[in-house]
Scaffold this motif. Structure first.
Motif, short mmCIF file in Angstrom:
data_model
loop_
_atom_site.label_atom_id
_atom_site.label_comp_id
_atom_site.label_asym_id
_atom_site.label_seq_id
_atom_site.Cartn_x
_atom_site.Cartn_y
_atom_site.Cartn_z
N SER A 34 -0.62 -15.55 -6.75
CA SER A 34 -1.76 -15.98 -5.92
C SER A 34 -1.40 -17.27 -5.21
CB SER A 34 -3.02 -16.16 -6.77
OG SER A 34 -2.87 -17.23 -7.66
N VAL A 38 -5.93 -16.79 -3.87
CA VAL A 38 -6.00 -15.46 -3.26
C VAL A 38 -4.74 -14.69 -3.64
CG1 VAL A 38 -6.14 -14.18 -1.10
CG2 VAL A 38 -7.35 -16.36 -1.33
N ALA A 39 -4.93 -13.50 -4.24
CA ALA A 39 -3.79 -12.68 -4.64
C ALA A 39 -2.99 -12.25 -3.42
CB ALA A 39 -4.26 -11.45 -5.41
#
Length: 54
Positions: A34, A38-39
């Motif tokens: 991430s 956010v991945a």
């Protein structure tokens, strides 16, 4: 393949996933990396069966 030898004084950057100030995390060897919470969706450049955080 054009990769630099181990004793080379050059850098080899395979890919960039973060820039200065970004927070990059990989907490699970089978989970996603991430960036800033956010991945990152790993594209098809990974070999089949390869873990994104190995």
């Amino acid at each position: 393949m054009g990769l630099l030898p181990e004793d080379s004084s050059e850098h080899l950057v395979k890919r960039v996933i973060g820039l200065p100030g970004d927070h990059v995390v990989c907490t699970d060897p089978h989970g996603p990396v991430s960036v800033n919470g956010v991945a990152v969706v790993e594209p098809a450049h990974l070999e089949p069966g390869a873990a994104p955080c190995r």
